[in-house]
Write a protein that holds these residues in place. Structure first.
Motif, PDB file in Angstrom:
ATOM      1  N   TYR A  76     -38.299  36.098  62.486  1.00 32.95           N
ATOM      2  CA  TYR A  76     -39.118  37.156  63.075  1.00 32.95           C
ATOM      3  C   TYR A  76     -38.261  38.377  63.403  1.00 32.95           C
ATOM      4  N   GLY A  77     -38.784  39.538  63.050  1.00 31.62           N
ATOM      5  CA  GLY A  77     -38.024  40.759  63.266  1.00 31.62           C
ATOM      6  C   GLY A  77     -38.344  41.457  64.572  1.00 31.62           C
ATOM      7  N   ARG A  78     -39.393  41.006  65.256  1.00 30.76           N
ATOM      8  CA  ARG A  78     -39.795  41.686  66.482  1.00 30.76           C
ATOM      9  C   ARG A  78     -40.354  40.674  67.474  1.00 30.76           C
ATOM     10  N   TYR A  79     -39.898  40.801  68.709  1.00 35.09           N
ATOM     11  CA  TYR A  79     -40.397  39.962  69.784  1.00 35.09           C
ATOM     12  C   TYR A  79     -40.860  40.852  70.931  1.00 35.09           C
ATOM     13  N   LEU A  80     -41.916  40.395  71.578  1.00 41.49           N
ATOM     14  CA  LEU A  80     -42.436  41.150  72.709  1.00 41.49           C
ATOM     15  C   LEU A  80     -42.872  40.170  73.786  1.00 41.49           C
ATOM     16  N   GLY A  81     -42.551  40.495  75.027  1.00 46.72           N
ATOM     17  CA  GLY A  81     -43.068  39.750  76.158  1.00 46.72           C
ATOM     18  C   GLY A  81     -43.955  40.649  77.002  1.00 46.72           C
ATOM     19  N   ILE A  82     -44.997  40.065  77.590  1.00 48.89           N
ATOM     20  CA  ILE A  82     -45.891  40.826  78.470  1.00 48.89           C
ATOM     21  C   ILE A  82     -46.024  40.074  79.789  1.00 48.89           C
ATOM     22  N   ASP A  83     -45.604  40.725  80.867  1.00 52.87           N
ATOM     23  CA  ASP A  83     -45.860  40.226  82.216  1.00 52.87           C
ATOM     24  C   ASP A  83     -47.331  40.515  82.491  1.00 52.87           C
ATOM     25  N   LEU A  84     -48.173  39.499  82.408  1.00 56.00           N
ATOM     26  CA  LEU A  84     -49.616  39.718  82.434  1.00 56.00           C
ATOM     27  C   LEU A  84     -50.121  40.155  83.801  1.00 56.00           C
ATOM     28  N   GLU A  85     -49.455  39.749  84.861  1.00 55.67           N
ATOM     29  CA  GLU A  85     -49.916  40.161  86.181  1.00 55.67           C
ATOM     30  C   GLU A  85     -49.712  41.652  86.396  1.00 55.67           C
ATOM     31  N   ARG A  86     -48.547  42.156  85.991  1.00 57.16           N
ATOM     32  CA  ARG A  86     -48.216  43.571  86.240  1.00 57.16           C
ATOM     33  C   ARG A  86     -48.389  44.452  85.013  1.00 57.16           C
ATOM     34  N   LYS A  87     -48.721  43.840  83.876  1.00 61.18           N
ATOM     35  CA  LYS A  87     -48.909  44.576  82.614  1.00 61.18           C
ATOM     36  C   LYS A  87     -47.619  45.309  82.227  1.00 61.18           C
ATOM     37  N   ARG A  88     -46.482  44.624  82.399  1.00 64.35           N
ATOM     38  CA  ARG A  88     -45.182  45.165  82.003  1.00 64.35           C
ATOM     39  C   ARG A  88     -44.763  44.527  80.683  1.00 64.35           C
ATOM     40  N   PHE A  89     -44.339  45.362  79.754  1.00 66.37           N
ATOM     41  CA  PHE A  89     -43.857  44.895  78.465  1.00 66.37           C
ATOM     42  C   PHE A  89     -42.334  44.773  78.534  1.00 66.37           C
ATOM     43  N   PHE A  90     -41.795  43.697  77.940  1.00 64.68           N
ATOM     44  CA  PHE A  90     -40.348  43.504  77.996  1.00 64.68           C
ATOM     45  C   PHE A  90     -39.868  42.821  76.718  1.00 64.68           C
ATOM     46  N   GLU A  91     -38.557  42.868  76.501  1.00 63.67           N
ATOM     47  CA  GLU A  91     -37.953  42.196  75.357  1.00 63.67           C
ATOM     48  C   GLU A  91     -37.427  40.843  75.802  1.00 63.67           C
ATOM     49  N   PRO A  92     -38.027  39.750  75.349  1.00 60.64           N
ATOM     50  CA  PRO A  92     -37.602  38.426  75.799  1.00 60.64           C
ATOM     51  C   PRO A  92     -36.256  38.026  75.193  1.00 60.64           C
ATOM     52  N   LEU A  93     -35.553  37.173  75.905  1.00 57.90           N
ATOM     53  CA  LEU A  93     -34.293  36.629  75.413  1.00 57.90           C
ATOM     54  C   LEU A  93     -34.586  35.323  74.692  1.00 57.90           C
ATOM     55  N   ILE A  94     -34.255  35.265  73.402  1.00 57.89           N
ATOM     56  CA  ILE A  94     -34.548  34.091  72.582  1.00 57.89           C
ATOM     57  C   ILE A  94     -33.272  33.669  71.862  1.00 57.89           C
ATOM     58  N   ARG A  95     -32.950  32.401  71.935  1.00 59.49           N
ATOM     59  CA  ARG A  95     -31.791  31.872  71.217  1.00 59.49           C
ATOM     60  C   ARG A  95     -32.233  30.714  70.324  1.00 59.49           C
ATOM     61  N   PHE A  96     -31.436  30.441  69.292  1.00 60.71           N
ATOM     62  CA  PHE A  96     -31.764  29.399  68.324  1.00 60.71           C
ATOM     63  C   PHE A  96     -30.593  28.445  68.211  1.00 60.71           C
ATOM     64  N   GLU A  97     -30.846  27.179  68.495  1.00 64.53           N
ATOM     65  CA  GLU A  97     -29.795  26.159  68.450  1.00 64.53           C
ATOM     66  C   GLU A  97     -30.343  24.874  67.849  1.00 64.53           C
ATOM     67  N   GLU A  98     -29.631  24.345  66.857  1.00 63.08           N
ATOM     68  CA  GLU A  98     -29.941  23.038  66.289  1.00 63.08           C
ATOM     69  C   GLU A  98     -31.416  22.897  65.893  1.00 63.08           C
ATOM     70  N   GLY A  99     -31.907  23.923  65.236  1.00 64.08           N
ATOM     71  CA  GLY A  99     -33.263  23.878  64.694  1.00 64.08           C
ATOM     72  C   GLY A  99     -34.363  24.163  65.686  1.00 64.08           C
ATOM     73  N   ARG A 100     -34.001  24.531  66.910  1.00 66.40           N
ATOM     74  CA  ARG A 100     -35.008  24.819  67.920  1.00 66.40           C
ATOM     75  C   ARG A 100     -34.804  26.215  68.513  1.00 66.40           C
ATOM     76  N   ALA A 101     -35.940  26.821  68.867  1.00 61.94           N
ATOM     77  CA  ALA A 101     -35.895  28.128  69.527  1.00 61.94           C
ATOM     78  C   ALA A 101     -36.100  27.929  71.018  1.00 61.94           C
ATOM     79  N   TYR A 102     -35.367  28.699  71.797  1.00 59.28           N
ATOM     80  CA  TYR A 102     -35.483  28.650  73.249  1.00 59.28           C
ATOM     81  C   TYR A 102     -35.852  30.047  73.754  1.00 59.28           C
ATOM     82  N   ILE A 103     -37.073  30.176  74.257  1.00 56.68           N
ATOM     83  CA  ILE A 103     -37.486  31.431  74.877  1.00 56.68           C
ATOM     84  C   ILE A 103     -37.122  31.340  76.347  1.00 56.68           C
TER      85      ILE A 103
END
Length: 424
Positions: free
Chosen positions: A382-409
């Protein structure tokens, strides 16, 4: 008027060739209880919020606030309504309300037969008046569909129903057949009790266009938004799915009445529904709007639903904006045509919901609280990630890492619910 259709992949609606997110408000009692000026005020507020459909009971809502201003049937010689003689003036006024609504861009979603009018449903067995004779039902359904088809409505054949006997099925199946014979272009569905299943005869009817379910107003059943979303989206034949009655904002917990559903509960129900297969849209409800409650009125549904708010107060509840924001996100990021994918979640609570595009080019994930989420998904594509704080309607860039075949948001730095979207 624009005609709503089912998408080729049977997951959502289209209108004039474009995906259409069904965003309905619940106004069951409009025809019996709203004045023309109140209706205009109501329509303008919901229009500016982005709603595009209105769920209305064609007949009277048995558990609404009374007195009714109008009634669909004329009184007989004993002063009762048991003859089911149509009151033309009632339907004339209903047409006026629908004309005002459609002029502002709303699609009417009209319930033809609330369950108290049909034999062997839970309501009719409790003695809630009044069951129509079969031939009377046929005449009424034909009359109502012919009166309202010009407004290009959705016809919701049932209201809050279960199917207590084969006679119940016969009533509803015949109503469905009559509706389609008169208005073949109109979409049809059934509004069900939370625990109800569609009988095989209705499930496989060629006249049924989409599924709706009700996740309801019982505190202990607030897993229903995602459980029923998954259930109905897995049915054969496949059809679009809508949660047509999540918990109403401000509604006391059903029967216990030891609390009320708040904006977070509404938002959670919306997103869990949408990402669990009920992606064709969602319905919002405010406690006091659906019954069109006025201060000092008697509310007939107090046993289950407790005390309602005055309708103008309920009109301004924040949850309606949450529903509107969900529509904005769905249309902005084109989350149509996605498939529930909880199988890709690793060790996650059931309340966390994941949906992935059929071609794998997009995913959306909802979590009702802050935590790190593990996915069996190669997010490096994926070339683009987006996070949305739904309570405050704030958009942010989430931190995502990939290890041993799994993604960790990674858990975001706030504790509220949020939405994550990934796109190739």
């Amino acid at each position: 008027m624009p005609v709503l259709q089912v998408s080729p992949d049977k997951t959502h609606f289209i209108c004039e060739g474009r995906p259409f997110f069904y965003l309905a408000d619940t106004v069951w009692s409009a025809f019996t209880s709203a004045t023309e000026e109140e209706w205009k005020e109501y329509l303008e507020y919901r229009r500016l919020q982005g709603f595009n459909a209105l769920q209305i009971n064609v007949l009277y809502q048995w558990d609404a606030s009374i007195p009714y201003l109008r009634f669909p049937f004329q009184r007989d010689e004993r002063g009762e309504y048991s003859s089911f003689q149509i009151d033309e003036a009632y339907f004339d006024f209903a047409e006026k309300l629908l004309e005002l609504a459609t002029q502002k861009g709303f699609i009417p979603a009209l319930v033809l037969l609330w369950c108290n009018f049909v034999p062997y449903t839970w309501a009719s067995q409790r003695g809630i008046p009044m069951v129509m004779p079969f031939e009377t039902m046929e005449r009424y359904v034909e009359y109502a569909v012919r009166r309202f088809e010009k407004f290009s409505p959705i016809f919701i054949i049932s209201g809050d129903t279960n199917f207590g006997s084969q006679e119940t099925v016969r009533y509803y199946l015949r109503a469905l057949e009559i509706t389609k014979s008169i208005a073949p272009q109109a979409l049809t569905t059934f509004h069900l009790q939370p625990q109800a299943d569609l009988p095989e005869e209705i499930l496989h009817s060629p006249y049924l266009d989409f599924y709706t379910y009700q996740s309801g107003h019982v505190k202990a059943e607030q897993h229903f938004p995602y459980v029923l979303g998954e259930k109905f989206s897995a049915l054969t034949p496949q059809r679009p799915v809508v949660n047509a009655e999540p918990c109403y904002e401000g509604h006391p917990y059903g029967f216990t009445k030891d609390g009320r559903f708040r904006v977070f509960d509404v938002r959670k129900a919306i997103w869990q529904s949408l990402l669990s297969g009920a992606q064709a849209g969602v319905t919002y409800g405010a406690h006091g709007i659906w019954s069109w409650h006025r201060k000092g009125a008697e509310f007939k549904g107090v046993e289950f639903s407790g005390e309602p708010f005055e309708w103008r107060t309920a009109l301004t509840f924040d949850g309606a904006w949450e529903a509107s924001f969900a529509r904005f996100v769905f249309e902005r990021f084109l989350l149509f045509g996605m498939r529930p994918a909880k199988r890709l979640l690793v060790g996650a609570p059931q309340e966390i919901c994941l949906t992935v595009a059929e071609d794998g080019r997009k995913f959306a994930l909802y979590t009702p609280f802050a935590q790190t989420v593990t996915l069996q998904l190669d997010v490096r594509q994926y070339g683009r990630y987006l996070g949305i704080d739904l309570e405050r309607k704030r958009f942010f860039e989430p931190l995502i890492r990939f290890e041993e075949g799994r993604a960790y948001i990674e858990m975001p730095p706030f504790y509220g619910d949020c939405l994550f979207i990934g796109e190739k």
